[in-house]
Design a protein around this motif. Structure first.
Motif, short mmCIF file in Angstrom:
data_model
loop_
_atom_site.label_atom_id
_atom_site.label_comp_id
_atom_site.label_asym_id
_atom_site.label_seq_id
_atom_site.Cartn_x
_atom_site.Cartn_y
_atom_site.Cartn_z
N GLY A 141 43.57 -8.75 84.94
CA GLY A 141 44.02 -7.48 84.39
C GLY A 141 44.61 -7.55 82.99
N ASP A 142 44.65 -8.73 82.40
CA ASP A 142 45.13 -8.85 81.02
C ASP A 142 44.04 -8.36 80.07
N PRO A 143 44.43 -7.81 78.92
CA PRO A 143 43.42 -7.45 77.93
C PRO A 143 42.62 -8.68 77.49
N TYR A 144 41.42 -8.43 76.99
CA TYR A 144 40.66 -9.51 76.36
C TYR A 144 41.44 -9.97 75.14
N GLN A 145 41.41 -11.25 74.83
CA GLN A 145 42.02 -11.72 73.59
C GLN A 145 41.03 -11.52 72.45
#
Length: 87
Positions: A59-63
């Motif tokens: 669920g983290d944004p793409y880097q």
């Protein structure tokens, strides 16, 4: 957030690819989580039809270095989504 690309869905809505900053303990190039949280540039996509938000792992944004991956995912979602635009 800043929109950097838009894709049209089958239903006529849009999928927006957006840049943002977010806090993470993951350091690019490392196989381990760092102890200190850091703020990094990231990318997410949001479907304005069905409301789906595209993110990377857990669920983290793409880097920032995953922009091509995020772009492909947003485009693939747009190619399959039949949701109509929200009001």
């Amino acid at each position: 957030m800043s929109v950097v690309a838009r894709f049209a869905t089958l239903g006529g809505a849009t999928v927006e690819l957006q840049t943002l900053k977010f806090a993470t303990r993951y350091a690019h190039g490392s196989r381990h989580l760092g102890v200190e949280e850091q703020t990094v540039d990231g990318i997410v996509w949001d479907c304005r039809g069905c409301g789906t938000r595209g993110t990377a792992v857990h669920g983290d944004p793409y880097q920032a270095h995953q922009r091509d991956q995020a772009t492909r995912a947003a485009n693939a979602h747009a190619a399959a989504c039949r949701a109509l635009p929200t009001a």
